[in-house]
Design an enzyme around this catalytic site. Structure first.
Site, PDB file in Angstrom:
ATOM      1  N   CYS A 101       0.834  -1.190   0.000  1.00  0.00           N
ATOM      2  CA  CYS A 101       0.000   0.000   0.000  1.00  0.00           C
ATOM      3  C   CYS A 101       0.880   1.256   0.000  1.00  0.00           C
ATOM      4  CB  CYS A 101      -0.912  -0.057   1.216  1.00  0.00           C
ATOM      5  SG  CYS A 101      -1.071   1.459   2.115  1.00  0.00           S
ATOM      6  N   GLU A 102       0.592   2.150  -0.930  1.00  0.00           N
ATOM      7  CA  GLU A 102       1.453   3.329  -1.058  1.00  0.00           C
ATOM      8  C   GLU A 102       1.208   4.351   0.048  1.00  0.00           C
ATOM      9  OE1 GLU A 102       0.669   4.878  -4.945  1.00  0.00           O
ATOM     10  OE2 GLU A 102      -0.939   6.181  -4.245  1.00  0.00           O
ATOM     11  N   HIS A 103       0.155   4.168   0.808  1.00  0.00           N
ATOM     12  CA  HIS A 103      -0.119   5.126   1.887  1.00  0.00           C
ATOM     13  C   HIS A 103       0.643   4.784   3.160  1.00  0.00           C
ATOM     14  CE1 HIS A 103      -4.108   5.606  -0.427  1.00  0.00           C
ATOM     15  NE2 HIS A 103      -3.254   6.530  -0.807  1.00  0.00           N
ATOM     16  N   HIS A 104       0.878   3.501   3.401  1.00  0.00           N
ATOM     17  CA  HIS A 104       1.494   3.098   4.667  1.00  0.00           C
ATOM     18  C   HIS A 104       2.748   2.256   4.486  1.00  0.00           C
ATOM     19  CE1 HIS A 104      -2.864   3.735   5.564  1.00  0.00           C
ATOM     20  NE2 HIS A 104      -2.348   4.382   6.596  1.00  0.00           N
ATOM     21  N   GLN A 142      -5.068  -0.414  -4.534  1.00  0.00           N
ATOM     22  CA  GLN A 142      -5.658  -1.575  -5.199  1.00  0.00           C
ATOM     23  C   GLN A 142      -6.447  -1.199  -6.458  1.00  0.00           C
ATOM     24  OE1 GLN A 142      -7.650  -4.364  -2.554  1.00  0.00           O
ATOM     25  NE2 GLN A 142      -8.984  -5.034  -4.212  1.00  0.00           N
ATOM     26  N   HIS A 170      -5.904  -5.846   3.380  1.00  0.00           N
ATOM     27  CA  HIS A 170      -4.908  -4.798   3.569  1.00  0.00           C
ATOM     28  C   HIS A 170      -4.387  -4.840   5.003  1.00  0.00           C
ATOM     29  CE1 HIS A 170      -5.480  -2.469  -0.258  1.00  0.00           C
ATOM     30  NE2 HIS A 170      -6.400  -3.406  -0.336  1.00  0.00           N
ATOM     31  N   CYS A 172      -2.479  -2.886   6.403  1.00  0.00           N
ATOM     32  CA  CYS A 172      -2.464  -1.570   7.045  1.00  0.00           C
ATOM     33  C   CYS A 172      -3.768  -1.327   7.795  1.00  0.00           C
ATOM     34  CB  CYS A 172      -2.183  -0.456   6.035  1.00  0.00           C
ATOM     35  SG  CYS A 172      -3.416  -0.291   4.743  1.00  0.00           S
TER      36      CYS A 172
HETATM   37 ZN   LIG Z   1      -2.571   1.481   3.668  1.00  0.00          ZN
END
Ligand SMILES: [Zn+2]
Length: 210
Positions: A101-104, A142, A170, A172
């Site tokens: 995941c590119e956010h976390h 995703q 996910h 995260c």
């Molecule tokens: Zn994430």
């Protein structure tokens, strides 16, 4: 097989390792330094025995997990596209998928289901899984991963239609305890006849359920 030129297990392993597109020494060193800084920032001691080689190992792991950035789609599908007059849905189901995941920067894992209806050309099954990996081994969300897999098949095969469904958990969300411990996220991308023709779409959906 004495004297034959059969590839040994070791040779096969080395070939696979060599095929991982590298970041280069300078970038690896930068990543190692970043992981050392990270360890210090969380209050760890990067010099303690258990962590001594961790920055190096973590950098190599990241190199592997992001190899999709350095891969060339044309090179991967090259030589695996064949003429065919098949005109039914071709479905590759349950392709294992590991992405981040590119956010976390925390993994999401699941499965991809990829279908298309050929328009004179088909692709080797294993290559469909490779295409999934090219885009999964990057920082992703995703929804975008799903679209990129569909777009890649569209551009390589120019089929009558493409359908991609990705279902993933996910970490995260799960590890950080946001209520949705068991939620499975589903995304889809339908192109061509899968989008335009309700019958094709419902045939695809019923194939997925089998
Ligand atoms: Zn994430």
């Amino acid at each position: 097989m004495p004297g034959g030129n059969h590839e040994t297990e070791l040779e096969a392993a080395e070939r696979r390792i060599r095929n991982i597109p590298k970041c280069g020494a300078a970038k690896l060193a930068r990543m190692e330094q970043s992981f050392r800084d990270l360890l210090e920032a969380i209050g760890e001691n990067p010099e303690r025995e258990g962590l001594l080689r961790t920055p190096t190992r973590a950098a190599k792991a990241f190199e592997f997990l992001t190899q999709g950035y350095r891969q060339d789609l044309d090179e991967i599908v090259n030589g695996a596209i064949f003429s065919s007059d098949a005109s039914e849905i071709i479905l590759v189901k349950d392709i294992e998928l590991y992405s981040m995941c590119e956010h976390h920067l925390i993994p999401f894992i699941g499965r991809a289901h990829v279908a298309y209806i050929p328009n004179g050309k088909v692709i080797g099954l294993s290559k469909v899984a490779r295409i999934v990996d090219v885009f999964a081994r990057r920082l992703q969300i995703q929804e975008q991963l799903t679209v990129q897999i569909a777009d890649a098949l569209m551009s390589c095969l120019k089929p009558v239609g493409v359908a991609v469904v990705v279902e993933a958990k996910h970490l995260c969300m799960m590890m950080r305890g946001v209520e949705k411990q068991n939620s499975l996220m589903k995304t889809s991308c339908l192109l061509g006849c899968f989008k335009d023709d309700a019958r094709t779409r419902s045939e695809f959906l019923s194939l997925l359920k089998e």
